[in-house]
Design a protein around this motif. Sequence first.
Motif, short mmCIF file in Angstrom:
data_model
loop_
_atom_site.label_atom_id
_atom_site.label_comp_id
_atom_site.label_asym_id
_atom_site.label_seq_id
_atom_site.Cartn_x
_atom_site.Cartn_y
_atom_site.Cartn_z
N SER A 32 1.00 -1.30 0.12
CA SER A 32 -0.02 -0.09 0.04
C SER A 32 0.90 1.36 0.12
O SER A 32 0.37 2.45 -0.25
CB SER A 32 -1.08 0.01 1.19
OG SER A 32 -0.36 -0.04 2.42
N SER A 33 2.02 1.22 0.20
CA SER A 33 3.06 2.29 0.35
C SER A 33 3.42 2.63 -1.07
O SER A 33 4.32 3.88 -1.16
CB SER A 33 4.28 2.04 0.95
OG SER A 33 3.82 2.15 2.49
N TYR A 34 3.27 1.66 -2.28
CA TYR A 34 3.79 1.99 -3.43
C TYR A 34 2.92 2.52 -4.34
O TYR A 34 1.77 2.10 -4.50
CB TYR A 34 4.45 0.80 -4.03
CG TYR A 34 5.63 0.33 -3.31
CD1 TYR A 34 6.79 0.72 -3.63
CD2 TYR A 34 5.46 -0.49 -2.18
CE1 TYR A 34 7.95 0.00 -3.01
CE2 TYR A 34 6.64 -0.84 -1.45
CZ TYR A 34 8.12 -0.58 -1.85
OH TYR A 34 9.00 -1.09 -1.13
N GLU A 35 3.33 3.50 -5.27
CA GLU A 35 2.36 3.97 -6.28
C GLU A 35 2.55 2.84 -7.24
O GLU A 35 1.44 2.75 -8.04
CB GLU A 35 2.91 5.35 -6.93
CG GLU A 35 1.86 6.16 -7.60
CD GLU A 35 2.34 7.76 -7.64
OE1 GLU A 35 2.72 7.98 -8.88
OE2 GLU A 35 2.07 8.50 -6.92
N ASN A 36 3.58 2.38 -7.32
CA ASN A 36 3.98 1.30 -8.59
C ASN A 36 4.44 0.03 -7.76
O ASN A 36 5.82 -0.11 -7.57
CB ASN A 36 5.04 1.92 -9.58
CG ASN A 36 4.31 2.97 -10.57
OD1 ASN A 36 3.32 2.90 -11.06
ND2 ASN A 36 5.30 3.80 -10.60
N VAL A 37 3.72 -0.78 -7.60
CA VAL A 37 4.24 -1.96 -6.51
C VAL A 37 5.25 -2.72 -7.25
O VAL A 37 5.96 -3.54 -6.79
CB VAL A 37 2.81 -2.85 -6.08
CG1 VAL A 37 2.52 -3.51 -7.37
CG2 VAL A 37 3.42 -3.36 -4.88
N GLU A 38 5.31 -2.44 -8.54
CA GLU A 38 6.44 -3.35 -9.20
C GLU A 38 7.65 -2.96 -8.76
O GLU A 38 8.65 -3.59 -8.94
CB GLU A 38 6.48 -3.08 -10.90
CG GLU A 38 5.23 -3.40 -11.45
CD GLU A 38 3.93 -2.21 -11.25
OE1 GLU A 38 4.60 -0.89 -11.36
OE2 GLU A 38 2.78 -2.51 -11.15
N ASN A 39 8.14 -1.90 -8.03
CA ASN A 39 9.16 -1.30 -7.50
C ASN A 39 9.59 -1.97 -6.33
O ASN A 39 10.82 -1.96 -6.32
CB ASN A 39 9.05 0.17 -7.46
CG ASN A 39 9.06 1.11 -8.49
OD1 ASN A 39 9.81 0.63 -9.68
ND2 ASN A 39 8.44 2.22 -8.59
N LYS A 40 8.84 -2.49 -5.69
CA LYS A 40 8.90 -2.98 -4.22
C LYS A 40 10.05 -4.27 -4.36
O LYS A 40 10.98 -3.87 -3.37
CB LYS A 40 7.75 -3.67 -3.63
CG LYS A 40 7.75 -4.43 -2.27
CD LYS A 40 6.65 -4.83 -2.01
CE LYS A 40 6.63 -5.45 -0.49
NZ LYS A 40 5.57 -6.39 -0.17
N ALA A 41 9.98 -4.96 -5.06
CA ALA A 41 10.94 -6.23 -5.05
C ALA A 41 12.39 -5.94 -5.01
O ALA A 41 13.24 -6.03 -4.33
CB ALA A 41 10.82 -7.24 -6.15
N ALA A 42 12.87 -4.48 -5.87
CA ALA A 42 14.16 -4.30 -6.01
C ALA A 42 14.49 -3.27 -4.68
O ALA A 42 15.69 -3.26 -4.34
CB ALA A 42 14.17 -3.44 -7.34
N LEU A 43 13.32 -2.50 -4.18
CA LEU A 43 13.80 -1.73 -3.13
C LEU A 43 13.67 -2.38 -1.84
O LEU A 43 14.48 -1.65 -1.02
CB LEU A 43 12.58 -1.00 -3.05
CG LEU A 43 12.51 0.14 -4.26
CD1 LEU A 43 11.03 1.32 -4.25
CD2 LEU A 43 13.58 1.12 -4.14
N ILE A 44 13.43 -3.59 -1.64
CA ILE A 44 13.68 -4.44 -0.50
C ILE A 44 14.57 -5.48 -0.65
O ILE A 44 14.94 -6.03 0.59
CB ILE A 44 12.38 -5.02 0.20
CG1 ILE A 44 11.70 -5.77 -0.61
CG2 ILE A 44 11.30 -3.76 0.31
CD1 ILE A 44 10.28 -6.69 -0.31
#
Length: 195
Positions: A32-44
């Motif tokens: 829910s913190s992502y505008e583009n949840v596709e970015n999540k994997a790389a960021l964590i």
Amino acid sequence: DLVEFSTNVNNGNNYSDTIVKLTRTLDFNEDSSYENVENKAALIDKNGKGFTPIGNNYRNAFSGEFDGQEFEIRNLYINSDNEYVGFFGYIEGAIIRNLGITGEIIGNSTNSVSVAGLVGRGNNGLIKNCYNKANITAIGDNTTSAAGITAGGNTSIYCYNKGEIKAITTRYTAYASGIGGRCSYSYNTGNITSI
């Protein structure tokens, strides 16, 4: 969107005379913190670079005002080989206020490196009413600085650090501080190590 904000600053938009406001707590582990949840994997991904600091050098520095409005950036992960590492990498005359950081921030450079929770380094910046609970590690072949709030060049007031701070250098001097820079009405309870 923090990724877009970081990209804009690192591409030369310094946000001078602009107030940027955080409107809610953002948790890098929550979709829910992502505008583009596709970015999540790389960021964590702890095997990757994580989030790119906002402002990567004195030419591409943040110069506006960032008001966290007493919200928090949670589970921030940064593993950077840049010289200036933190949520903000480099600021120039900026004001950072009312913001908390948790997570892990690592700077590993073959040159000098300045690493902190809020601001890696800057010139005449003010950090007010902020805190860091992220663990901070600075590793460099040259002069190495690590701090909870800012690793140098800025003033901190009404801030605190509870994160673990480590500065490690292979050749020169390692500096580690709970707050860092010029500070007043601030305190540290985190463990501090310099090697």
